[in-house]
Write a protein that holds these residues in place. Sequence first.
Motif, PDB file in Angstrom:
ATOM      1  N   CYS A 100      -6.676  17.138  -6.429  1.00 18.78           N
ATOM      2  CA  CYS A 100      -5.312  17.751  -5.147  1.00 18.78           C
ATOM      3  C   CYS A 100      -4.254  17.168  -5.398  1.00 18.78           C
ATOM      4  O   CYS A 100      -4.273  15.881  -5.912  1.00 18.78           O
ATOM      5  CB  CYS A 100      -5.296  18.290  -3.847  1.00 18.78           C
ATOM      6  N   PHE A 101      -2.223  17.974  -5.579  1.00 18.07           N
ATOM      7  CA  PHE A 101      -1.484  17.584  -5.118  1.00 18.07           C
ATOM      8  C   PHE A 101      -1.653  16.639  -3.891  1.00 18.07           C
ATOM      9  O   PHE A 101      -1.509  17.243  -3.274  1.00 18.07           O
ATOM     10  CB  PHE A 101      -0.503  17.935  -5.606  1.00 18.07           C
ATOM     11  N   PHE A 102      -0.505  15.429  -4.002  1.00 16.87           N
ATOM     12  CA  PHE A 102      -0.544  15.183  -2.425  1.00 16.87           C
ATOM     13  C   PHE A 102       0.679  14.424  -2.041  1.00 16.87           C
ATOM     14  O   PHE A 102       1.881  14.119  -2.911  1.00 16.87           O
ATOM     15  CB  PHE A 102      -1.273  14.075  -1.427  1.00 16.87           C
ATOM     16  N   ALA A 103       1.325  14.646  -0.940  1.00 15.44           N
ATOM     17  CA  ALA A 103       2.756  13.779  -0.392  1.00 15.44           C
ATOM     18  C   ALA A 103       2.706  12.559   0.684  1.00 15.44           C
ATOM     19  O   ALA A 103       0.902  12.490   1.315  1.00 15.44           O
ATOM     20  CB  ALA A 103       3.699  14.986   0.599  1.00 15.44           C
ATOM     21  N   PHE A 104       3.006  12.254   1.048  1.00 16.72           N
ATOM     22  CA  PHE A 104       2.409  10.947   1.617  1.00 16.72           C
ATOM     23  C   PHE A 104       3.548  10.662   2.773  1.00 16.72           C
ATOM     24  O   PHE A 104       5.038  10.584   2.918  1.00 16.72           O
ATOM     25  CB  PHE A 104       1.602   9.970   0.627  1.00 16.72           C
ATOM     26  N   ASN A 105       3.643  10.502   4.162  1.00 18.33           N
ATOM     27  CA  ASN A 105       4.033   9.969   5.040  1.00 18.33           C
ATOM     28  C   ASN A 105       3.365   8.742   5.865  1.00 18.33           C
ATOM     29  O   ASN A 105       2.654   8.395   6.470  1.00 18.33           O
ATOM     30  CB  ASN A 105       3.726  11.106   6.440  1.00 18.33           C
ATOM     31  N   ARG A 140       2.900  18.658  12.645  1.00 21.69           N
ATOM     32  CA  ARG A 140       4.589  19.414  12.919  1.00 21.69           C
ATOM     33  C   ARG A 140       5.937  19.697  11.485  1.00 21.69           C
ATOM     34  O   ARG A 140       6.287  20.226  10.413  1.00 21.69           O
ATOM     35  CB  ARG A 140       4.955  19.030  14.145  1.00 21.69           C
ATOM     36  N   ASP A 141       5.087  18.275  10.755  1.00 23.36           N
ATOM     37  CA  ASP A 141       6.150  18.379   9.414  1.00 23.36           C
ATOM     38  C   ASP A 141       5.714  18.666   8.265  1.00 23.36           C
ATOM     39  O   ASP A 141       6.179  17.369   7.585  1.00 23.36           O
ATOM     40  CB  ASP A 141       7.223  16.977   9.546  1.00 23.36           C
ATOM     41  N   ALA A 142       4.039  18.705   8.795  1.00 26.71           N
ATOM     42  CA  ALA A 142       3.897  18.861   7.160  1.00 26.71           C
ATOM     43  C   ALA A 142       4.577  19.800   5.704  1.00 26.71           C
ATOM     44  O   ALA A 142       4.257  19.012   4.839  1.00 26.71           O
ATOM     45  CB  ALA A 142       2.223  19.092   7.602  1.00 26.71           C
ATOM     46  N   SER A 143       4.314  20.974   6.107  1.00 25.78           N
ATOM     47  CA  SER A 143       5.181  21.691   5.481  1.00 25.78           C
ATOM     48  C   SER A 143       6.130  21.010   4.447  1.00 25.78           C
ATOM     49  O   SER A 143       6.798  21.139   3.509  1.00 25.78           O
ATOM     50  CB  SER A 143       5.257  23.591   5.636  1.00 25.78           C
ATOM     51  N   PHE A 144       7.103  20.510   5.288  1.00 29.40           N
ATOM     52  CA  PHE A 144       8.321  19.483   4.899  1.00 29.40           C
ATOM     53  C   PHE A 144       7.828  18.493   3.836  1.00 29.40           C
ATOM     54  O   PHE A 144       8.660  18.303   2.817  1.00 29.40           O
ATOM     55  CB  PHE A 144       9.247  19.465   5.993  1.00 29.40           C
ATOM     56  N   PHE A 145       7.036  17.885   4.563  1.00 30.84           N
ATOM     57  CA  PHE A 145       6.686  16.592   3.496  1.00 30.84           C
ATOM     58  C   PHE A 145       5.700  16.810   2.230  1.00 30.84           C
ATOM     59  O   PHE A 145       6.965  17.084   1.048  1.00 30.84           O
ATOM     60  CB  PHE A 145       5.549  15.898   4.519  1.00 30.84           C
ATOM     61  N   TYR A 146       5.084  18.163   2.094  1.00 30.67           N
ATOM     62  CA  TYR A 146       4.623  18.253   1.425  1.00 30.67           C
ATOM     63  C   TYR A 146       5.981  19.083   0.076  1.00 30.67           C
ATOM     64  O   TYR A 146       5.558  19.138  -0.923  1.00 30.67           O
ATOM     65  CB  TYR A 146       3.107  19.411   1.002  1.00 30.67           C
ATOM     66  N   ILE A 196       1.033  -1.295  -0.140  1.00 29.52           N
ATOM     67  CA  ILE A 196       0.041   0.041   0.050  1.00 29.52           C
ATOM     68  C   ILE A 196       1.025   1.296   0.495  1.00 29.52           C
ATOM     69  O   ILE A 196       1.056   2.323  -1.083  1.00 29.52           O
ATOM     70  CB  ILE A 196      -0.609   0.153   1.060  1.00 29.52           C
ATOM     71  N   ALA A 197       1.600   0.721   0.822  1.00 24.85           N
ATOM     72  CA  ALA A 197       2.708   2.077   0.738  1.00 24.85           C
ATOM     73  C   ALA A 197       3.282   2.310  -0.377  1.00 24.85           C
ATOM     74  O   ALA A 197       3.666   3.422  -0.842  1.00 24.85           O
ATOM     75  CB  ALA A 197       3.151   2.191   2.077  1.00 24.85           C
ATOM     76  N   ASP A 198       4.329   2.018  -1.111  1.00 20.40           N
ATOM     77  CA  ASP A 198       4.922   1.374  -2.315  1.00 20.40           C
ATOM     78  C   ASP A 198       3.779   2.640  -3.208  1.00 20.40           C
ATOM     79  O   ASP A 198       4.604   3.163  -3.660  1.00 20.40           O
ATOM     80  CB  ASP A 198       5.087   0.286  -2.614  1.00 20.40           C
TER      81      ASP A 198
END
Length: 150
Positions: free
Chosen positions: A31-36, A94-100, A5-7
């Motif tokens: 939307c575009f997204f980033a994933f943790n 707290r790390d949302a901006s970094f990841f995105y 799933i993560a991959d």
Amino acid sequence: MNEQIADFIKEQTAATICCIDTEAQPYCFTCFFAFNAEEGLIYFKSSSNSKHALLIRENARVSGTILPDKLNKLAIKGIQFNGEVLDPKHLLCRDASFFYNKRHPLAIAMKGEIFTIRLSAVKLTDSSMGFGRKIIWERNESGGLFVAYK
């Protein structure tokens, strides 16, 4: 989170997310997204006064889909998910901006707010694993994670 799933999620860039308006009517946006994967979080950026941002502030529960960036019409593959958009002050944000911004560096120049979805359930359908094969990941009530296979 389940590795398959993560991959799959890590390889994709866009999601369709559905929220609910005040009359219990669905409202979808893409939307575009980033994933943790470690925390089971999806981040997306949007204008703070967009219709969906206003709706999410009223009801944080969302669902959505992620399809492959390059569709293969001969193979069904995709994600369905449920989750909750967290308050921006939540510790997990707290790390949302970094990841995105790491995933979408050009977005730094664009105005907007980064939202964090804490995934509660994910279903991967992948016909390459066999017809009707699905992998289901859910977060249990204590916040832990488990995976079920169908």
